[in-house]
Design a protein around this motif. Structure first.
Motif, PDB file in Angstrom:
ATOM      1  N   ALA A   3       0.845  -1.193   0.000  1.00 27.70           N
ATOM      2  CA  ALA A   3       0.000   0.000   0.000  1.00 27.70           C
ATOM      3  C   ALA A   3       0.880   1.242   0.000  1.00 27.70           C
ATOM      4  CB  ALA A   3      -0.918  -0.015   1.209  1.00 27.70           C
ATOM      5  N   ASP A   4       1.986   1.189  -0.729  1.00 27.79           N
ATOM      6  CA  ASP A   4       2.984   2.225  -0.689  1.00 27.79           C
ATOM      7  C   ASP A   4       3.401   2.595  -2.115  1.00 27.79           C
ATOM      8  OD1 ASP A   4       4.907   2.968   1.897  1.00 27.79           O
ATOM      9  OD2 ASP A   4       5.792   3.395  -0.059  1.00 27.79           O
ATOM     10  N   LEU A   5       3.953   3.774  -2.313  1.00 28.98           N
ATOM     11  CA  LEU A   5       4.392   4.208  -3.635  1.00 28.98           C
ATOM     12  C   LEU A   5       5.868   3.952  -3.903  1.00 28.98           C
ATOM     13  CD1 LEU A   5       2.330   7.485  -4.068  1.00 28.98           C
ATOM     14  CD2 LEU A   5       1.905   5.235  -5.038  1.00 28.98           C
ATOM     15  N   TYR A   6       6.556   3.365  -2.935  1.00 27.05           N
ATOM     16  CA  TYR A   6       7.930   2.942  -3.186  1.00 27.05           C
ATOM     17  C   TYR A   6       7.882   1.697  -4.060  1.00 27.05           C
ATOM     18  CZ  TYR A   6       9.338   6.286   0.349  1.00 27.05           C
ATOM     19  OH  TYR A   6       9.551   7.458   1.044  1.00 27.05           O
ATOM     20  N   GLU A   7       9.001   1.354  -4.675  1.00 26.69           N
ATOM     21  CA  GLU A   7       9.027   0.242  -5.623  1.00 26.69           C
ATOM     22  C   GLU A   7       8.518  -1.067  -5.020  1.00 26.69           C
ATOM     23  OE1 GLU A   7      10.070   0.559  -9.271  1.00 26.69           O
ATOM     24  OE2 GLU A   7       9.165   2.313  -8.333  1.00 26.69           O
ATOM     25  N   GLY A   8       8.766  -1.289  -3.744  1.00 21.37           N
ATOM     26  CA  GLY A   8       8.268  -2.501  -3.092  1.00 21.37           C
ATOM     27  C   GLY A   8       6.758  -2.588  -3.090  1.00 21.37           C
ATOM     28  N   GLY A   9       6.094  -1.460  -3.244  1.00 19.78           N
ATOM     29  CA  GLY A   9       4.639  -1.433  -3.236  1.00 19.78           C
ATOM     30  C   GLY A   9       4.001  -1.400  -4.613  1.00 19.78           C
ATOM     31  N   ILE A  10       4.755  -0.977  -5.636  1.00 20.67           N
ATOM     32  CA  ILE A  10       4.125  -0.826  -6.952  1.00 20.67           C
ATOM     33  C   ILE A  10       4.823  -1.565  -8.081  1.00 20.67           C
ATOM     34  CG2 ILE A  10       3.040   1.378  -6.415  1.00 20.67           C
ATOM     35  CD1 ILE A  10       5.280   2.796  -7.898  1.00 20.67           C
ATOM     36  N   ARG A  11       6.027  -2.017  -7.887  1.00 21.72           N
ATOM     37  CA  ARG A  11       6.755  -2.675  -8.987  1.00 21.72           C
ATOM     38  C   ARG A  11       6.382  -4.150  -9.043  1.00 21.72           C
ATOM     39  NH1 ARG A  11      11.755  -2.480 -12.133  1.00 21.72           N
ATOM     40  NH2 ARG A  11      11.944  -0.316 -11.560  1.00 21.72           N
ATOM     41  N   VAL A  12       5.809  -4.528 -10.154  1.00 22.77           N
ATOM     42  CA  VAL A  12       5.489  -5.934 -10.395  1.00 22.77           C
ATOM     43  C   VAL A  12       5.751  -6.224 -11.873  1.00 22.77           C
ATOM     44  CG1 VAL A  12       3.747  -6.147  -8.569  1.00 22.77           C
ATOM     45  CG2 VAL A  12       3.048  -5.462 -10.844  1.00 22.77           C
ATOM     46  N   PRO A  13       6.111  -7.449 -12.188  1.00 21.58           N
ATOM     47  CA  PRO A  13       6.308  -7.780 -13.597  1.00 21.58           C
ATOM     48  C   PRO A  13       4.967  -7.933 -14.311  1.00 21.58           C
ATOM     49  CG  PRO A  13       6.644  -9.722 -12.267  1.00 21.58           C
ATOM     50  CD  PRO A  13       6.416  -8.579 -11.317  1.00 21.58           C
ATOM     51  N   LEU A  14       4.969  -7.685 -15.579  1.00 23.32           N
ATOM     52  CA  LEU A  14       3.801  -7.921 -16.419  1.00 23.32           C
ATOM     53  C   LEU A  14       4.202  -8.981 -17.428  1.00 23.32           C
ATOM     54  CD1 LEU A  14       0.957  -7.227 -17.486  1.00 23.32           C
ATOM     55  CD2 LEU A  14       2.044  -5.479 -18.916  1.00 23.32           C
ATOM     56  N   ILE A  15       3.499 -10.083 -17.405  1.00 23.77           N
ATOM     57  CA  ILE A  15       3.796 -11.173 -18.324  1.00 23.77           C
ATOM     58  C   ILE A  15       2.649 -11.276 -19.312  1.00 23.77           C
ATOM     59  CG2 ILE A  15       4.234 -13.646 -18.534  1.00 23.77           C
ATOM     60  CD1 ILE A  15       5.281 -13.482 -15.601  1.00 23.77           C
ATOM     61  N   VAL A  16       2.974 -11.210 -20.586  1.00 24.74           N
ATOM     62  CA  VAL A  16       1.964 -11.206 -21.642  1.00 24.74           C
ATOM     63  C   VAL A  16       2.306 -12.271 -22.666  1.00 24.74           C
ATOM     64  CG1 VAL A  16       0.932  -9.850 -23.499  1.00 24.74           C
ATOM     65  CG2 VAL A  16       1.581  -8.733 -21.366  1.00 24.74           C
ATOM     66  N   LYS A  81      -3.844   7.200   5.721  1.00 25.12           N
ATOM     67  CA  LYS A  81      -4.195   7.972   6.917  1.00 25.12           C
ATOM     68  C   LYS A  81      -3.210   9.091   7.220  1.00 25.12           C
ATOM     69  CE  LYS A  81      -6.738   4.253   9.069  1.00 25.12           C
ATOM     70  NZ  LYS A  81      -6.831   3.287  10.157  1.00 25.12           N
ATOM     71  N   LYS A  82      -1.946   8.932   6.823  1.00 23.72           N
ATOM     72  CA  LYS A  82      -0.947   9.956   7.128  1.00 23.72           C
ATOM     73  C   LYS A  82      -0.943  11.110   6.129  1.00 23.72           C
ATOM     74  CE  LYS A  82       2.755   7.237   5.037  1.00 23.72           C
ATOM     75  NZ  LYS A  82       4.049   6.622   5.254  1.00 23.72           N
ATOM     76  N   GLY A  83      -1.880  11.153   5.211  1.00 28.89           N
ATOM     77  CA  GLY A  83      -1.960  12.229   4.229  1.00 28.89           C
ATOM     78  C   GLY A  83      -1.623  11.728   2.840  1.00 28.89           C
ATOM     79  N   ILE A  84      -1.695  12.621   1.880  1.00 28.16           N
ATOM     80  CA  ILE A  84      -1.465  12.225   0.489  1.00 28.16           C
ATOM     81  C   ILE A  84      -0.025  11.777   0.272  1.00 28.16           C
ATOM     82  CG2 ILE A  84      -0.899  14.534  -0.315  1.00 28.16           C
ATOM     83  CD1 ILE A  84      -2.276  13.796  -2.976  1.00 28.16           C
ATOM     84  N   GLN A  85       0.121  10.787  -0.559  1.00 27.78           N
ATOM     85  CA  GLN A  85       1.426  10.359  -1.047  1.00 27.78           C
ATOM     86  C   GLN A  85       1.379  10.513  -2.560  1.00 27.78           C
ATOM     87  OE1 GLN A  85       1.865   6.308   0.231  1.00 27.78           O
ATOM     88  NE2 GLN A  85       2.786   6.900   2.169  1.00 27.78           N
ATOM     89  N   GLN A  86       2.460  11.015  -3.138  1.00 31.73           N
ATOM     90  CA  GLN A  86       2.537  11.200  -4.573  1.00 31.73           C
ATOM     91  C   GLN A  86       3.875  10.664  -5.073  1.00 31.73           C
ATOM     92  OE1 GLN A  86       1.903  15.504  -4.019  1.00 31.73           O
ATOM     93  NE2 GLN A  86       0.535  15.324  -5.786  1.00 31.73           N
ATOM     94  N   ALA A  87       3.863  10.151  -6.290  1.00 27.30           N
ATOM     95  CA  ALA A  87       5.096   9.692  -6.926  1.00 27.30           C
ATOM     96  C   ALA A  87       4.996   9.964  -8.413  1.00 27.30           C
ATOM     97  CB  ALA A  87       5.310   8.200  -6.675  1.00 27.30           C
ATOM     98  N   VAL A  88       6.127  10.318  -8.992  1.00 28.41           N
ATOM     99  CA  VAL A  88       6.206  10.502 -10.438  1.00 28.41           C
ATOM    100  C   VAL A  88       7.502   9.849 -10.903  1.00 28.41           C
ATOM    101  CG1 VAL A  88       7.281  12.788 -10.302  1.00 28.41           C
ATOM    102  CG2 VAL A  88       6.033  12.142 -12.346  1.00 28.41           C
ATOM    103  N   ARG A  89       7.390   9.112 -11.997  1.00 29.37           N
ATOM    104  CA  ARG A  89       8.560   8.464 -12.578  1.00 29.37           C
ATOM    105  C   ARG A  89       8.764   8.992 -13.988  1.00 29.37           C
ATOM    106  NH1 ARG A  89      10.207   2.145 -13.533  1.00 29.37           N
ATOM    107  NH2 ARG A  89      12.084   2.677 -14.694  1.00 29.37           N
TER     108      ARG A  89
END
Length: 147
Positions: A3-16, A81-89
């Protein structure tokens, strides 16, 4: 960290798997979930899927790394709960604003996939560039007013 915007929370492989010509190919093109919508529309031959910022991944399936990574910003935000989190790559760079009053953090994902070394103090120009996009991409809401 899911539930985080760091890579551990959003990086996943996409297999197609789409036809035999895509077998064994790997792409480093950054994507996010809604790109699947544009890809499916492209596969189906739809001319108009409405106004979105999605990108069809169909070209990447046949010719990996053929799309320009440098033209693409990926923006995410969430409201824990701790407020907005934002990330841009953008390319290899990622800027994170971990909370309303928290200072921004900058990481080079090519050399620091674990986001252990904050480079914000060393690359003010990159921080400025990514913060500009962060502010442009955010849509104000009652949950978090723009400062």
């Amino acid at each position: 960290m899911k539930a985080d915007l760091y890579e551990g929370g959003i990086r996943v492989p996409l297999i197609v798997k789409y036809g035999s010509s895509t077998a064994g190919k790997t792409s480093a093109f950054p994507t996010y979930f809604s790109d699947l919508y544009a890809t499916l529309l492209d596969i189906g031959g739809a001319q108009d899927g409405g106004e979105t910022d999605d990108t069809s991944l169909l070209p990447e399936l046949f010719t990996p790394n053929s799309q320009n990574r440098e033209d693409r910003f990926l923006y995410r935000e969430q409201y824990p709960k701790k407020g907005i989190q934002q990330a841009v790559r953008w390319g290899d760079w990622k800027l994170i604003r971990p909370g309303n009053d928290a200072p921004v953090e900058l990481y080079n994902l090519r050399t620091d996939i674990g986001e252990t070394t904050n480079m914000a103090g060393k690359h003010a120009d990159m921080v400025e560039k990514l913060q500009t996009f962060l502010h442009q991409a955010h849509v104000p809401s009652d949950w978090w007013p723009v400062e």
